[in-house]
Design a protein around this motif. Sequence first.
Motif, PDB file in Angstrom:
ATOM      1  N   VAL A  15       0.860  -1.171   0.000  1.00  0.00           N
ATOM      2  CA  VAL A  15       0.000   0.000   0.000  1.00  0.00           C
ATOM      3  C   VAL A  15       0.902   1.228   0.000  1.00  0.00           C
ATOM      4  O   VAL A  15       1.765   1.363   0.871  1.00  0.00           O
ATOM      5  CB  VAL A  15      -0.924   0.015   1.246  1.00  0.00           C
ATOM      6  N   VAL A  42      -7.353  -3.970   5.031  1.00  0.00           N
ATOM      7  CA  VAL A  42      -6.888  -2.598   4.841  1.00  0.00           C
ATOM      8  C   VAL A  42      -7.929  -1.660   5.436  1.00  0.00           C
ATOM      9  O   VAL A  42      -9.108  -1.724   5.104  1.00  0.00           O
ATOM     10  CB  VAL A  42      -6.669  -2.290   3.343  1.00  0.00           C
ATOM     11  N   TYR A  94      -2.566   1.763  11.054  1.00  0.00           N
ATOM     12  CA  TYR A  94      -2.898   2.189   9.691  1.00  0.00           C
ATOM     13  C   TYR A  94      -1.693   2.003   8.779  1.00  0.00           C
ATOM     14  O   TYR A  94      -0.590   2.321   9.185  1.00  0.00           O
ATOM     15  CB  TYR A  94      -3.338   3.661   9.696  1.00  0.00           C
ATOM     16  N   PRO A  95      -1.825   1.439   7.587  1.00  0.00           N
ATOM     17  CA  PRO A  95      -3.028   1.215   6.812  1.00  0.00           C
ATOM     18  C   PRO A  95      -3.718  -0.120   7.092  1.00  0.00           C
ATOM     19  O   PRO A  95      -4.695  -0.451   6.453  1.00  0.00           O
ATOM     20  CB  PRO A  95      -2.525   1.257   5.373  1.00  0.00           C
ATOM     21  N   TRP A  96      -3.223  -0.873   8.063  1.00  0.00           N
ATOM     22  CA  TRP A  96      -3.826  -2.163   8.373  1.00  0.00           C
ATOM     23  C   TRP A  96      -4.920  -1.969   9.419  1.00  0.00           C
ATOM     24  O   TRP A  96      -4.799  -1.177  10.348  1.00  0.00           O
ATOM     25  CB  TRP A  96      -2.773  -3.150   8.866  1.00  0.00           C
TER      26      TRP A  96
END
Length: 66
Positions: free
Chosen positions: A17, A34, A43-45
């Motif tokens: 990402v 995501v 973030y982004p997880w």
Amino acid sequence: MTLEPNGPVLVEGPVEVVLDDGTVARSDRFMVAVCTCRRSRTYPWCDTSHRDRERPAAPPEDRNPS
């Protein structure tokens, strides 16, 4: 990809990402969530911060006090 209602986007991994600042986040997992709400501390997880926190119900009041 799978869009979860009120939740993350599930993507079969591995995943890269590209963030707003140009850095690349990578995950080698077979399935990656995501984050779409930007509340995640990872973030982004997704870390499930999008879920509403439910408080336990109050115990019932004693209807016949002594």
